[in-house]
Design a protein around this motif. Structure first.
Motif, PDB file in Angstrom:
ATOM      1  N   UNK A  60     -10.387   8.874  -6.233  1.00 26.00           N
ATOM      2  CA  UNK A  60      -9.175   8.721  -7.048  1.00 26.00           C
ATOM      3  C   UNK A  60      -8.039   8.146  -6.206  1.00 26.00           C
ATOM      4  N   UNK A  61      -7.927   8.592  -4.972  1.00 21.92           N
ATOM      5  CA  UNK A  61      -6.902   8.055  -4.075  1.00 21.92           C
ATOM      6  C   UNK A  61      -7.136   6.557  -3.844  1.00 21.92           C
ATOM      7  N   UNK A  62      -8.394   6.173  -3.678  1.00 20.20           N
ATOM      8  CA  UNK A  62      -8.707   4.753  -3.469  1.00 20.20           C
ATOM      9  C   UNK A  62      -8.372   3.922  -4.708  1.00 20.20           C
ATOM     10  N   UNK A  63      -8.490   4.501  -5.890  1.00 15.71           N
ATOM     11  CA  UNK A  63      -8.212   3.773  -7.131  1.00 15.71           C
ATOM     12  C   UNK A  63      -6.718   3.680  -7.440  1.00 15.71           C
ATOM     13  N   UNK A  64      -5.910   4.566  -6.829  1.00 10.54           N
ATOM     14  CA  UNK A  64      -4.466   4.535  -7.086  1.00 10.54           C
ATOM     15  C   UNK A  64      -3.864   3.222  -6.615  1.00 10.54           C
ATOM     16  N   UNK A  65      -2.727   2.913  -7.193  1.00 12.07           N
ATOM     17  CA  UNK A  65      -2.027   1.677  -6.830  1.00 12.07           C
ATOM     18  C   UNK A  65      -1.722   1.667  -5.343  1.00 12.07           C
ATOM     19  N   UNK A  66      -2.042   0.563  -4.722  1.00 12.45           N
ATOM     20  CA  UNK A  66      -1.834   0.426  -3.282  1.00 12.45           C
ATOM     21  C   UNK A  66      -0.362   0.231  -2.969  1.00 12.45           C
ATOM     22  N   UNK A  67      -0.005   0.589  -1.763  1.00 15.55           N
ATOM     23  CA  UNK A  67       1.340   0.382  -1.246  1.00 15.55           C
ATOM     24  C   UNK A  67       1.205  -0.452   0.024  1.00 15.55           C
ATOM     25  N   UNK A  68       0.885  -1.750  -0.130  1.00 15.71           N
ATOM     26  CA  UNK A  68       0.638  -2.557   1.062  1.00 15.71           C
ATOM     27  C   UNK A  68       1.900  -2.700   1.908  1.00 15.71           C
ATOM     28  N   UNK A  69       1.714  -2.780   3.199  1.00 17.67           N
ATOM     29  CA  UNK A  69       2.879  -2.934   4.072  1.00 17.67           C
ATOM     30  C   UNK A  69       3.577  -4.259   3.788  1.00 17.67           C
ATOM     31  N   UNK A  70       4.878  -4.242   3.872  1.00 15.69           N
ATOM     32  CA  UNK A  70       5.638  -5.472   3.666  1.00 15.69           C
ATOM     33  C   UNK A  70       6.776  -5.509   4.669  1.00 15.69           C
ATOM     34  N   UNK A  71       7.405  -6.636   4.743  1.00 19.32           N
ATOM     35  CA  UNK A  71       8.527  -6.788   5.659  1.00 19.32           C
ATOM     36  C   UNK A  71       8.082  -7.325   7.000  1.00 19.32           C
ATOM     37  N   UNK A  72       9.044  -7.562   7.807  1.00 20.09           N
ATOM     38  CA  UNK A  72       8.766  -8.199   9.093  1.00 20.09           C
ATOM     39  C   UNK A  72       8.530  -7.210  10.225  1.00 20.09           C
ATOM     40  N   UNK A  73       8.710  -5.920   9.963  1.00 22.63           N
ATOM     41  CA  UNK A  73       8.543  -4.941  11.031  1.00 22.63           C
ATOM     42  C   UNK A  73       7.080  -4.506  11.131  1.00 22.63           C
ATOM     43  N   UNK A  74       6.262  -5.471  11.510  1.00 20.36           N
ATOM     44  CA  UNK A  74       4.826  -5.270  11.593  1.00 20.36           C
ATOM     45  C   UNK A  74       4.472  -4.122  12.531  1.00 20.36           C
TER      46      UNK A  74
END
Length: 141
Positions: free
Chosen positions: A52-66
């Motif tokens: 269920x956690x894998x199916x939840x909407x992802x929160x991909x990293x964004x921004x320039x602070x890699x």
């Protein structure tokens, strides 16, 4: 398995472990079990929570602070929690859909995938290829 053995002249009780992916075997002294970071594989009943956690909407990293998000994701993977590793896997998978991963991002993705898939294989006692396919389908939604 738990066994007694003598190593370097010291008799002790050890946990004998086999690493699923490589077949390597480890002996962990019973007295160091707590500090070793080992934990039991999740119960079969909790597998659906991971899926269920894998199916939840992802929160991909964004921004320039890699470096900041990479450090945060690395720390999550290193907790040893399958739930933390599953979050990292899901979120980096989403990032992968939008751009090519750098070598460091790819390493993080591969490490999280390895932890999640291999623990689920043991937890469900299933066929490795089937479990991997189910995980990939869950995260692709």
């Amino acid at each position: 398995a738990v066994e007694e053995a003598e190593i370097s002249g010291i008799r002790d009780t050890f946990y004998r472990l086999r690493i699923v992916g490589t077949g390597a075997r480890l002996l962990i002294p019973e007295r160091k079990l707590v500090t070793s970071g080992l934990r039991e594989v999740i119960a079969h009943e909790r597998v659906e929570e991971v899926m269920a956690l894998l199916r939840r909407r992802a929160n991909p990293p964004s921004g320039s602070n890699w470096s900041k998000w990479h450090r945060a994701f690395s720390e999550k993977v290193q907790t040893g929690s399958i739930f933390d590793a599953a979050e990292v896997f899901r979120d980096v998978h989403a990032l992968k859909q939008n751009k090519s991963l750098s070598p460091a991002e790819r390493h993080l993705f591969d490490m999280a995938a390895h932890l999640v898939i291999n623990e689920l294989i043991v937890a469900v006692g299933g066929c490795p290829d089937e479990v991997e396919q189910q995980v990939m389908e869950a995260v692709a939604r």
